[in-house]
Write an enzyme that holds these catalytic residues in place. Sequence first.
Site, PDB file in Angstrom:
ATOM      1  N   HIS A 173     -11.375 -27.547 -18.834  1.00 52.30           N
ATOM      2  CA  HIS A 173     -11.962 -27.452 -20.094  1.00 52.30           C
ATOM      3  C   HIS A 173     -11.731 -28.476 -21.001  1.00 52.30           C
ATOM      4  O   HIS A 173     -10.525 -28.982 -21.234  1.00 52.30           O
ATOM      5  CB  HIS A 173     -12.077 -26.127 -21.078  1.00 52.30           C
ATOM      6  CG  HIS A 173     -10.655 -25.628 -21.277  1.00 52.30           C
ATOM      7  ND1 HIS A 173      -9.622 -25.368 -20.166  1.00 52.30           N
ATOM      8  CD2 HIS A 173      -9.955 -25.715 -22.244  1.00 52.30           C
ATOM      9  CE1 HIS A 173      -8.557 -24.803 -20.930  1.00 52.30           C
ATOM     10  NE2 HIS A 173      -8.726 -25.003 -22.005  1.00 52.30           N
ATOM     11  N   CYS A 204     -11.441 -15.141 -13.904  1.00 55.05           N
ATOM     12  CA  CYS A 204     -10.975 -16.290 -14.636  1.00 55.05           C
ATOM     13  C   CYS A 204     -12.368 -15.974 -15.892  1.00 55.05           C
ATOM     14  O   CYS A 204     -13.431 -15.907 -15.506  1.00 55.05           O
ATOM     15  CB  CYS A 204     -11.599 -17.579 -14.035  1.00 55.05           C
ATOM     16  SG  CYS A 204     -11.771 -18.953 -15.093  1.00 55.05           S
TER      17      CYS A 204
HETATM   18 ZN    ZN Z   1     -12.849 -20.405 -13.775  1.00 52.38          ZN
END
Ligand code: ZN
Length: 133
Positions: A94, A4
């Site tokens: 996010h 990630c």
């Molecule tokens: Zn992540």
Amino acid sequence: MADCIFCKLSTGELPTNKVYEDDKVFAFLDKHPINPGHILVIPKSHVAGFYNLENEDYTSLMLAVKKLAARVNEKLHPKKVGLIIAGWDVPHTHIHIVPMLDYHDITSKSLLDGKRANPADEELLEIATILTD
Ligand code: ZN
């Protein structure tokens, strides 16, 4: 999570323009900003979908968002500060903090294309019923 990019940014494995960090939250400048000062705020825990966060992580995230949005407003003086939570690109929660200079800085393609839905009252009531506990 090993692959990630947001996890790698929050641990310092990849460089970024950090603007805030605490024990649960990391925030950095978006590399492709809508306007200068466009920030991404992420939980340090790798969770896809803000609604899947532990309550404590969610609260920490949103308090950091509030703090940073106020900072953007105070230091950059945009007309408005907008938020976007979409998650189409990176599967790590996010929140975009967008300094808005124009109404359309965070509006949708559907709105811009004039293709917004125009549901009947009954359809709205049906959806409201589905979403109400
Ligand atoms: Zn992540």
